[in-house]
Design an enzyme around this catalytic site. Structure first.
Site, PDB file in Angstrom:
ATOM      1  N   LYS A   1      45.109  28.777  43.893  1.00 26.20           N
ATOM      2  CA  LYS A   1      44.450  28.406  42.636  1.00 26.20           C
ATOM      3  C   LYS A   1      45.435  27.827  41.635  1.00 26.20           C
ATOM      4  O   LYS A   1      45.043  27.106  40.729  1.00 26.20           O
ATOM      5  CB  LYS A   1      43.794  29.648  42.007  1.00 26.20           C
ATOM      6  CG  LYS A   1      42.465  30.014  42.627  1.00 26.20           C
ATOM      7  CD  LYS A   1      41.993  31.390  42.130  1.00 26.20           C
ATOM      8  CE  LYS A   1      41.421  32.187  43.278  1.00 26.20           C
ATOM      9  NZ  LYS A   1      41.150  33.585  42.950  1.00 26.20           N
TER      10      LYS A   1
ATOM     11  N   LYS B   1      56.475  33.449  41.045  1.00 26.73           N
ATOM     12  CA  LYS B   1      55.704  33.163  39.826  1.00 26.73           C
ATOM     13  C   LYS B   1      56.570  33.197  38.581  1.00 26.73           C
ATOM     14  O   LYS B   1      56.438  32.352  37.703  1.00 26.73           O
ATOM     15  CB  LYS B   1      54.549  34.167  39.663  1.00 26.73           C
ATOM     16  CG  LYS B   1      53.369  33.882  40.575  1.00 26.73           C
ATOM     17  CD  LYS B   1      52.133  34.678  40.131  1.00 26.73           C
ATOM     18  CE  LYS B   1      51.038  34.608  41.183  1.00 26.73           C
ATOM     19  NZ  LYS B   1      49.918  35.509  40.903  1.00 26.73           N
TER      20      LYS B   1
ATOM     21  N   LYS C   1      50.989  27.033  50.541  1.00 30.77           N
ATOM     22  CA  LYS C   1      49.688  27.649  50.799  1.00 30.77           C
ATOM     23  C   LYS C   1      48.659  27.144  49.786  1.00 30.77           C
ATOM     24  O   LYS C   1      49.012  26.789  48.656  1.00 30.77           O
ATOM     25  CB  LYS C   1      49.800  29.180  50.756  1.00 30.77           C
ATOM     26  CG  LYS C   1      49.997  29.733  49.376  1.00 30.77           C
ATOM     27  CD  LYS C   1      49.822  31.242  49.316  1.00 30.77           C
ATOM     28  CE  LYS C   1      49.989  31.667  47.859  1.00 30.77           C
ATOM     29  NZ  LYS C   1      49.902  33.074  47.597  1.00 30.77           N
TER      30      LYS C   1
HETATM   31  P1  TYM Z   1      44.067  36.667  45.304  1.00 31.83           P
HETATM   32  O1  TYM Z   1      42.910  36.556  44.399  1.00 31.83           O
HETATM   33  O2  TYM Z   1      45.290  35.897  44.987  1.00 31.83           O
HETATM   34  O3  TYM Z   1      43.669  36.310  46.786  1.00 31.83           O
HETATM   35  C1  TYM Z   1      42.506  36.872  47.360  1.00 31.83           C
HETATM   36  C2  TYM Z   1      42.658  36.946  48.890  1.00 31.83           C
HETATM   37  O4  TYM Z   1      42.766  35.635  49.441  1.00 31.83           O
HETATM   38  C3  TYM Z   1      43.908  35.580  50.288  1.00 31.83           C
HETATM   39  N1  TYM Z   1      44.474  34.227  50.207  1.00 31.83           N
HETATM   40  C4  TYM Z   1      44.711  33.432  51.267  1.00 31.83           C
HETATM   41  N2  TYM Z   1      44.531  33.615  52.586  1.00 31.83           N
HETATM   42  C5  TYM Z   1      44.852  32.596  53.403  1.00 31.83           C
HETATM   43  N3  TYM Z   1      45.348  31.409  52.969  1.00 31.83           N
HETATM   44  C6  TYM Z   1      45.550  31.182  51.653  1.00 31.83           C
HETATM   45  N4  TYM Z   1      46.017  30.013  51.234  1.00 31.83           N
HETATM   46  C7  TYM Z   1      45.217  32.216  50.730  1.00 31.83           C
HETATM   47  N5  TYM Z   1      45.280  32.328  49.381  1.00 31.83           N
HETATM   48  C8  TYM Z   1      44.817  33.566  49.088  1.00 31.83           C
HETATM   49  C9  TYM Z   1      44.860  36.622  49.723  1.00 31.83           C
HETATM   50  O5  TYM Z   1      45.792  37.040  50.693  1.00 31.83           O
HETATM   51  C10 TYM Z   1      43.898  37.719  49.331  1.00 31.83           C
HETATM   52  O6  TYM Z   1      43.556  38.508  50.447  1.00 31.83           O
HETATM   53  N6  TYM Z   1      46.750  40.778  44.964  1.00 31.83           N
HETATM   54  C11 TYM Z   1      45.508  40.347  45.590  1.00 31.83           C
HETATM   55  C12 TYM Z   1      44.301  40.945  44.914  1.00 31.83           C
HETATM   56  C13 TYM Z   1      44.253  42.431  44.991  1.00 31.83           C
HETATM   57  C14 TYM Z   1      44.040  43.222  46.158  1.00 31.83           C
HETATM   58  C15 TYM Z   1      44.056  44.559  45.707  1.00 31.83           C
HETATM   59  C16 TYM Z   1      43.844  42.909  47.483  1.00 31.83           C
HETATM   60  C17 TYM Z   1      44.387  43.295  43.952  1.00 31.83           C
HETATM   61  N7  TYM Z   1      44.264  44.568  44.381  1.00 31.83           N
HETATM   62  C18 TYM Z   1      43.876  45.605  46.611  1.00 31.83           C
HETATM   63  C19 TYM Z   1      43.680  43.960  48.380  1.00 31.83           C
HETATM   64  C20 TYM Z   1      43.690  45.291  47.945  1.00 31.83           C
HETATM   65  C21 TYM Z   1      45.491  38.831  45.536  1.00 31.83           C
HETATM   66  O7  TYM Z   1      46.484  38.209  45.595  1.00 31.83           O
HETATM   67  O8  TYM Z   1      44.324  38.229  45.369  1.00 31.83           O
END
Ligand code: TYM
Length: 332
Positions: free
Chosen positions: A198, A112, A195
């Protein structure tokens, strides 16, 4: 009952199929067996440029999508991260046992920040994984269901928990990641070696849970494939078809081998048309229910307040233990 914790960022207009198949589907299944906490991580969402009005809308919409996808707010604790101050407070403490080099090795940060340039990259983006560790460790969490892209952050969380315990005495449970096999990484339909995300340059490769059904079907029918004719799983040589097979398998419940047999001798068009129908069938009720929930923001806010009260009580206790352990004197 063991505790489960997970969260998603409220950013963009909708969760996408990667969020849904990589994480949310498992959240719904696992809430039966765990004391589950599902968080809308708004503190994380402000680590990149954002619009306050859009963030407010997105926080409620994210919570609505959790519920619409099957999270039961009566059973699971559904809350917004900024409603529970202990998240930010524990993150500070954990940041003081995180190595600068260790944090610098986080690949999500490297990717990023490389895209944004140093001047646009915030210190908040750098410490993002430390806040994520705080989220998880506050609740004595045993299991964290996430997609593959969060693997490294989970490793950091485990390292920090172990390090804190050995330095200051047994305080945190060391959590396990729960990463699904087939759907750990769903790829962009237009760029099937990246992947689904967003932050993709174009929306055309993203299946959003809140897209109109026609739009969803069109995106799937327009997915990039290859110039062969054979429908078989081969991630390296046929990333587009492999991604479609993964999605099909996740939604239909059929194995990849069964799908290869079913589509033997048939064209890519058949696969796309049938997959489009399956995905629309699955996603449309979630969209409809989300729209209903969004029509009553007061009720959503009420549900989120119930969740915040419950989470806050647990988080406060953990934070008090941590403050004692590091040597802060208690306020009388
Ligand atoms: P975020 O919002 O980016 O993603 C949310 C969840 O979606 C999964 N994900 C995917 N899985 C499969 N294929 C994809 N293309 C894909 N894109 C996203 C992510 O792995 C995630 O599970 N940092 C975390 C948010 C967070 C969190 C936490 C998660 C903050 N605190 C504590 C678990 C525990 C995140 O990237 O969210």
């Amino acid at each position: 009952t063991p505790v489960l914790f997970s969260g998603m960022q409220p950013s963009g207009d909708s969760l996408h199929l990667g969020n849904y198949l990589g994480a949310l589907v498992n959240w719904v299944a696992l809430q039966e067996r765990y004391d589950a906490y599902y968080c809308v991580v708004d503190l994380h969402a402000i680590t990149v440029a954002q619009d306050p009005a859009a963030l407010r809308e997105s926080a409620r919409r994210t919570a609505a999508q959790y519920i619409a996808a099957g999270i039961d707010p009566e059973r699971s604790t559904l809350f917004v991260q900024s409603h529970v101050p202990a998240h930010a407070e524990l993150a500070w403490v954990l940041s003081t046992i995180t190595g600068f080099g260790e944090a610098s090795r986080m690949t999500q940060f490297k990717d990023k920040s490389a895209k944004q340039g140093t001047d646009a990259t915030t210190v908040g983006l750098f410490t993002y994984p430390v806040l994520m560790a705080a989220d998880i460790l506050l609740y004595d969490t045993a299991l964290v269901p996430v997609g593959d892209d969060q693997r490294q952050h989970l490793e950091l969380t485990r390292d920090l928990a172990g390090r804190f315990n050995s330095r200051f005495g047994e305080t945190f449970r060391v959590p396990e990641a729960y990463i699904p096999e087939v759907t750990a990484r769903i790829y962009d339909l237009q760029d099937p070696t990246s992947k689904m995300s967003k932050s993709a340059a174009s929306d055309a490769g993203l299946v959003n849970l809140l897209d109109e059904p026609k739009r969803t079907a069109k995106k799937i029918r327009s997915a990039v494939t290859d110039t062969e004719r054979e429908i078989r799983f081969d991630r390296a040589a046929k990333p587009g078809i492999s991604n479609l097979l993964d999605i099909h398998s996740a939604v239909s419940g059929k194995s990849i081998a069964d799908l290869e047999a079913e589509y033997a001798g048939r064209g890519y068009g058949d696969l796309k048309v049938e997959l489009a129908e399956l995905v629309v069938e699955r996603v449309e009720p979630i969209r409809a229910r989300t729209l209903e929930l969004m029509a009553d923001p007061a009720e959503l806010d009420r549900l989120l307040a119930v969740g915040a009260d419950k989470a806050d009580a647990v988080a406060r206790e953990t934070l008090a233990k941590v403050y004692d352990a590091v040597g802060f004197i208690r306020r009388r």
